[in-house]
Design an enzyme around this catalytic site. Structure first.
Site, short mmCIF file in Angstrom:
data_model
loop_
_atom_site.label_atom_id
_atom_site.label_comp_id
_atom_site.label_asym_id
_atom_site.label_seq_id
_atom_site.Cartn_x
_atom_site.Cartn_y
_atom_site.Cartn_z
CG ASN A 1 -1.82 1.15 1.32
OD1 ASN A 1 -1.78 2.05 0.48
ND2 ASN A 1 -2.66 1.17 2.35
NE ARG B 1 -6.32 1.33 0.14
CZ ARG B 1 -6.42 2.38 0.95
NH1 ARG B 1 -5.38 2.77 1.65
NH2 ARG B 1 -7.55 3.02 1.08
CG HIS C 1 -12.87 3.56 3.33
ND1 HIS C 1 -13.53 4.57 3.98
CD2 HIS C 1 -11.55 3.74 3.58
CE1 HIS C 1 -12.65 5.35 4.59
NE2 HIS C 1 -11.44 4.87 4.36
NE ARG D 1 -9.45 12.80 3.85
CZ ARG D 1 -9.49 11.48 3.67
NH1 ARG D 1 -10.63 10.89 3.37
NH2 ARG D 1 -8.40 10.77 3.77
CD GLU E 1 -8.89 -1.31 4.11
OE1 GLU E 1 -8.49 -1.05 5.27
OE2 GLU E 1 -9.08 -0.42 3.27
#
Ligand code: AMP
Length: 399
Positions: A10, A89, A178, A239, A384
């Site tokens: 990743n 990823r 996601h 965010r 993941e």
């Protein structure tokens, strides 16, 4: 079957997370992270069979250096011959990719073209793939996309009410992110509730530093809260999530902000951090509430939880049935406070938490934390990396 591993990578702009995973049983003998790449503080930490080993990275501290280090470490520890493929990823697959994909020159060219949709993420993913192709030239490499799971959303869910040409000519639509996490936890939830494979309908809340909610009908994503970019939807660590877009023009036209300042404000200075004036870290905010009765921190977490609950309630419109809701991600898996607060807004949906189960189900535990007569409220630790390893093994038929 034994001793064959997928290397999962990743790659971010200044970090590379990696893990060696046996896809059939999830065994993970090695994982780690290279951090602060492109700076003087670049370092790499390996976690080998539970033991941490930290090394500084030699100049010039780039992604290739880190990957070379990982190759060397694999060789030293006799793993090289057992790695059969590399899974990456990749954040944005646009409309082009709805499945994990074997990487070749055409795929790399398409990923470059898609970079304009995720300028903060895809270029780093491409750098990681290029470096891994050099480091592991004999191995097949697979891209697993964060957006892929959401490609089943209907147009009603993914189109913005903007001139249609913007979608046709420029691909401006909701993509969602996601996806690998929502896919994994919804599969696990189906198993946990003993439902037939691919039948579960859930609303899943991935709550970490980034956060998104997803409506899943019969195992397929039908709507999700992140959009063209990961900025939209619920409140996150730094965010803002959804805001009135008119605020942006007010900031620029009336308050003199530059485009870059607005970008930074919405992505880096807002969310839990901006509201609490304390931290983007949920743990620090909870401690301030519980230990210091900090009212600003409480307001931030109240807004965070209320917005999540509102989004969950909204997604009942996207589903024809609801088998339960799912909490995952660092906050969803660990914060009994947030779960309790969110579910307290949702009693109309017959969702009630059992306080003891809520407190017990943390730190990697999975389970249903609802009372006996409530609809299920599931806590499911996400994984993941395991999905990326499994899908990479499937695509490359290496196991
Ligand atoms: P992630 O991005 O999924 O790694 O999640 C990071 C977030 O999870 C941070 O806001 C952490 O504060 C939060 N988190 C991790 N452990 C806990 C915990 N025990 N209680 C509350 N929040 C936690």
């Amino acid at each position: 079957m034994e001793n064959k591993f997928i290397l999962v990578i990743n790659c971010g702009s200044s970090s590379i997370k990696f893990s060696l995973i046996a896809p059939h049983n999830g065994q993970e003998p090695l994982s780690g992270i290279a951090q602060n790449l492109l700076t003087e503080q670049a370092n790499i930490t390996f976690k080998l069979n539970g033991e941490k080993i930290k090394q500084d990275l030699p100049s010039p501290f780039v992604h290739h250096t880190a990957l070379s280090h990982i190759v060397h470490f694999l060789q030293q520890n006799k793993f090289s011959d057992q790695v059969v493929a590399v899974g990456h990823r990749v954040v944005h697959g646009g409309e082009r990719y709805s499945e994990p994909t074997l990487i070749n020159d055409d795929v790399m060219a398409t990923l470059e073209q898609l970079s304009h949709l995720a300028p903060l993420h895809n270029p780093a993913n491409i750098t990681g793939i290029t470096a891994a192709q050099q480091a592991f030239s004999a191995l097949p490499q697979v891209a697993v996309f964060d957006t892929a799971f959401h490609q089943t959303m209907p147009a009603m869910a993914y189109l913005y009410a903007l001139p249609y040409e913007l979608y046709q000519k420029h691909g401006i639509r909701r993509y969602g992110f996601h996806g690998t996490s929502h896919y994994y936890v919804s599969r696990q939830a189906t198993r946990l509730l003993n439902l037939p494979e691919s039948t579960g309908s859930f609303i899943s809340a991935h709550l970490g530093n980034g956060a998104s909610i997803c409506a899943i009908e019969n195992g397929k994503s039908v709507d999700t809260s992140m959009g063209l970019t990961p900025l939209s939807g619920v409140v996150m660590g730094t965010r803002s999530g959804d805001v009135d877009p008119g605020i942006i023009f007010h900031l620029i036209n009336s308050l003199g902000y530059s485009h870059q300042q607005v970008n930074d404000l919405l992505n880096k200075d807002s969310g839990l951090l901006g509201l609490s004036k304390l931290s983007n870290d949920c743990r620090a905010i909870e401690e301030a509430i519980l230990n210091d009765n900090n009212q600003q921190a409480k307001l931030a977490l109240d807004i965070f939880c209320y917005r999540i609950a509102k989004q969950i309630a909204a997604y009942t419109a996207s589903l024809t049935s609801l088998d339960g809701i799912i909490f995952t991600g660092g906050i969803g898996e660990n914060s009994d406070y947030v779960r309790q607060q969110v579910v307290s807004f949702l009693s109309v949906l017959n969702l009630v938490i059992d306080n003891t189960l809520n407190i017990q189900t943390r730190f990697g535990k999975a389970g249903n934390i609802a009372t006996a007569d409530s609809r299920p409220v599931l806590v499911i630790p996400t994984n993941e990396e395991l999905v990326i390893a499994q899908q990479t093994a499937e695509v490359t038929q290496t196991l």
